[in-house]
Design a protein around this motif. Structure first.
Motif, PDB file in Angstrom:
ATOM      1  N   SER A 182      46.569  37.011  35.353  1.00 33.64           N
ATOM      2  CA  SER A 182      46.776  36.451  34.011  1.00 33.64           C
ATOM      3  C   SER A 182      48.247  36.130  33.735  1.00 33.64           C
ATOM      4  O   SER A 182      48.554  35.279  32.914  1.00 33.64           O
ATOM      5  CB  SER A 182      46.315  37.464  32.948  1.00 33.64           C
ATOM      6  OG  SER A 182      47.227  38.547  32.888  1.00 33.64           O
ATOM      7  N   HIS A 187      51.521  43.950  26.342  1.00 31.85           N
ATOM      8  CA  HIS A 187      50.968  44.006  24.986  1.00 31.85           C
ATOM      9  C   HIS A 187      50.034  45.211  24.884  1.00 31.85           C
ATOM     10  O   HIS A 187      49.641  45.799  25.894  1.00 31.85           O
ATOM     11  CB  HIS A 187      50.175  42.723  24.671  1.00 31.85           C
ATOM     12  CG  HIS A 187      49.003  42.527  25.582  1.00 31.85           C
ATOM     13  ND1 HIS A 187      49.130  42.020  26.865  1.00 31.85           N
ATOM     14  CD2 HIS A 187      47.686  42.793  25.434  1.00 31.85           C
ATOM     15  CE1 HIS A 187      47.948  41.976  27.449  1.00 31.85           C
ATOM     16  NE2 HIS A 187      47.038  42.445  26.602  1.00 31.85           N
ATOM     17  N   TRP A 205      39.005  47.588  33.194  1.00 33.38           N
ATOM     18  CA  TRP A 205      39.512  46.517  34.080  1.00 33.38           C
ATOM     19  C   TRP A 205      38.870  46.758  35.442  1.00 33.38           C
ATOM     20  O   TRP A 205      39.067  47.816  36.056  1.00 33.38           O
ATOM     21  CB  TRP A 205      41.027  46.608  34.175  1.00 33.38           C
ATOM     22  CG  TRP A 205      41.730  45.411  34.749  1.00 33.38           C
ATOM     23  CD1 TRP A 205      42.443  44.478  34.055  1.00 33.38           C
ATOM     24  CD2 TRP A 205      41.833  45.037  36.140  1.00 33.38           C
ATOM     25  NE1 TRP A 205      42.972  43.546  34.933  1.00 33.38           N
ATOM     26  CE2 TRP A 205      42.606  43.868  36.217  1.00 33.38           C
ATOM     27  CE3 TRP A 205      41.337  45.589  37.326  1.00 33.38           C
ATOM     28  CZ2 TRP A 205      42.910  43.227  37.407  1.00 33.38           C
ATOM     29  CZ3 TRP A 205      41.623  44.939  38.529  1.00 33.38           C
ATOM     30  CH2 TRP A 205      42.410  43.777  38.555  1.00 33.38           C
ATOM     31  N   ARG A 298      42.911  36.778  42.373  1.00 33.91           N
ATOM     32  CA  ARG A 298      42.886  38.169  41.897  1.00 33.91           C
ATOM     33  C   ARG A 298      41.658  38.294  40.995  1.00 33.91           C
ATOM     34  O   ARG A 298      41.759  38.295  39.773  1.00 33.91           O
ATOM     35  CB  ARG A 298      44.176  38.468  41.124  1.00 33.91           C
ATOM     36  CG  ARG A 298      44.482  39.949  40.986  1.00 33.91           C
ATOM     37  CD  ARG A 298      45.115  40.277  39.662  1.00 33.91           C
ATOM     38  NE  ARG A 298      44.248  39.963  38.546  1.00 33.91           N
ATOM     39  CZ  ARG A 298      44.591  40.132  37.261  1.00 33.91           C
ATOM     40  NH1 ARG A 298      45.779  40.595  36.936  1.00 33.91           N
ATOM     41  NH2 ARG A 298      43.748  39.821  36.279  1.00 33.91           N
TER      42      ARG A 298
HETATM   43  O1  LIG Z   1      44.309  41.292  33.936  1.00 31.25           O
HETATM   44  C1  LIG Z   1      45.422  41.084  33.490  1.00 31.25           C
HETATM   45  O2  LIG Z   1      46.322  40.571  34.159  1.00 31.25           O
HETATM   46  C2  LIG Z   1      45.731  41.422  32.058  1.00 31.25           C
HETATM   47  C3  LIG Z   1      44.488  41.487  31.218  1.00 31.25           C
HETATM   48  C4  LIG Z   1      44.811  41.895  29.831  1.00 31.25           C
HETATM   49  O3  LIG Z   1      45.931  42.130  29.486  1.00 31.25           O
HETATM   50  C5  LIG Z   1      43.764  42.045  28.812  1.00 31.25           C
HETATM   51  O4  LIG Z   1      42.622  41.625  29.046  1.00 31.25           O
HETATM   52  O5  LIG Z   1      44.053  42.593  27.734  1.00 31.25           O
END
Ligand SMILES: O=C(O)CCC(=O)C(=O)O
Length: 328
Positions: A182, A187, A205, A298
């Motif tokens: 992403s 954040h 995740w 990824r």
């Molecule tokens: O997978 C990522 O690189 C970040 C995903 C993320 O920050 C989110 O879904 O809140």
């Protein structure tokens, strides 16, 4: 249909609060269940109106999740559901309380991951799903994919674990699927998916392939979940009565970057094997690293969950969250 068009749209209308009010009116059924909750939490406004942290300022309800209470470690074995949890999960709960995340190695089987990756390829090729306006995220794939929905998003064991951690019934809210990193700045999910009382969001995740350091891995800051929730009241969002500040998200991320430097937070990278899962707390700071190898994939899936019995909203866009009260 309108929702699908808006998924791709990045222009001026996104900054008008009136557009969200109209959308709220069009989705009245997804706001109906908020009536008793607004009453319970003494929120005196229409459920179609814009909503943000300022509506609760100074009066956050004390009913925060048990994991966020000062005596969480002592309370843990008395929590509802503790005795039904496998030992390997029980052993990880103290780390979640103290660091704001846990890693479940090999939670999903290779067969399930293969089934999901195959389904995603087929849906993309058939034009039945697509990346949203970010160009990186497939939004709510679970609506098109029974595998994504039943084996991953609403995986019964995962729902049991999450319900234990938050102490209320889980409300599966949204999914995001990625084929590339992403590269999103650090954040906390609270700014995008917010609750009153605070803390009733949790995310998973899921690695849909082995992740290498050059493919833009997820990063996170252990312990950052204990920092105060940073809201639009704490940085110059540029919001007005009628509009959302066009720089609000960037300024939020700048403020988070400053916080990371101020508290000298230590960054860690998640380099999982296919099938591993990282569960993060509503306020854990995290993001995506830069992709260092052209063409590196990824593949991953993020699932966001609220709980029932709390007010849900989006602090960054100042609107109530639209969802049904119970899982479909
Ligand atoms: O997978 C990522 O690189 C970040 C995903 C993320 O920050 C989110 O879904 O809140």
């Amino acid at each position: 249909m309108l929702q699908r068009v808006f998924q791709k749209y990045t222009g001026f209308l996104r900054s008008l609060k009136a557009v969200y009010v109209l959308n709220n009116l069009l989705n009245a059924n997804a706001l109906q269940h908020k009536r008793p909750l607004y009453k319970k939490y003494k929120l005196k406004k229409s459920r179609f109106s814009p909503l943000g942290s300022k509506d609760f300022s100074g009066h956050h309800h004390p009913d925060i999740p048990w994991i966020d209470q000062p005596d969480a470690l002592q309370k843990m074995p008395q929590q509802y559901g503790w005795n039904q949890l496998p030992n390997y999960f029980q052993d990880k709960v103290p780390h979640f309380i103290e660091s704001g995340y846990m890693i479940l190695e090999g939670f999903f089987s290779s067969e399930s991951i293969h089934a999901l990756n195959t389904e995603i390829d087929q849906l993309l090729q058939a034009g039945k799903t697509d990346f949203n306006y970010t160009g990186k995220k497939i939004f709510n794939l679970f609506r098109q994919s029974a595998v994504a929905d039943l084996q991953f998003f609403r995986n019964p064991t995962m729902l049991q674990y999450l319900q234990f951690l938050l102490g209320k019934p889980i409300l599966p809210f949204q999914t995001l699927n990625f084929t590339l990193g992403s590269e999103q700045r650090a954040h906390s999910d609270f700014i995008h998916m917010s609750t009153e009382p605070q803390g009733y969001l949790i995310a998973t995740w899921i690695a849909l392939e082995d992740v290498t350091p050059d493919s833009g891995p997820l990063f996170y800051y252990p312990g950052s979940h204990r920092l105060p929730y940073l809201t639009t009241q704490h940085y110059p969002s540029g919001n007005t009565f009628f509009t959302i500040g066009s720089e609000s998200n960037k300024r939020y991320e700048d403020a988070i970057e400053a916080q990371i430097a101020q508290y000298k937070l230590e960054k860690q990278f998640f380099l999982p094997k296919k099938g591993d899962v990282l569960i993060w707390h509503a306020n854990l700071l995290h993001g995506g690293s830069p992709i260092l190898r052209a063409g590196a994939t990824r593949k991953s899936m993020v699932c966001h969950y609220f709980t029932e019995q709390v007010i849900t909203y989006h602090e960054i866009s100042q609107r109530p969250a639209l969802h049904l009260p119970f899982p479909r």
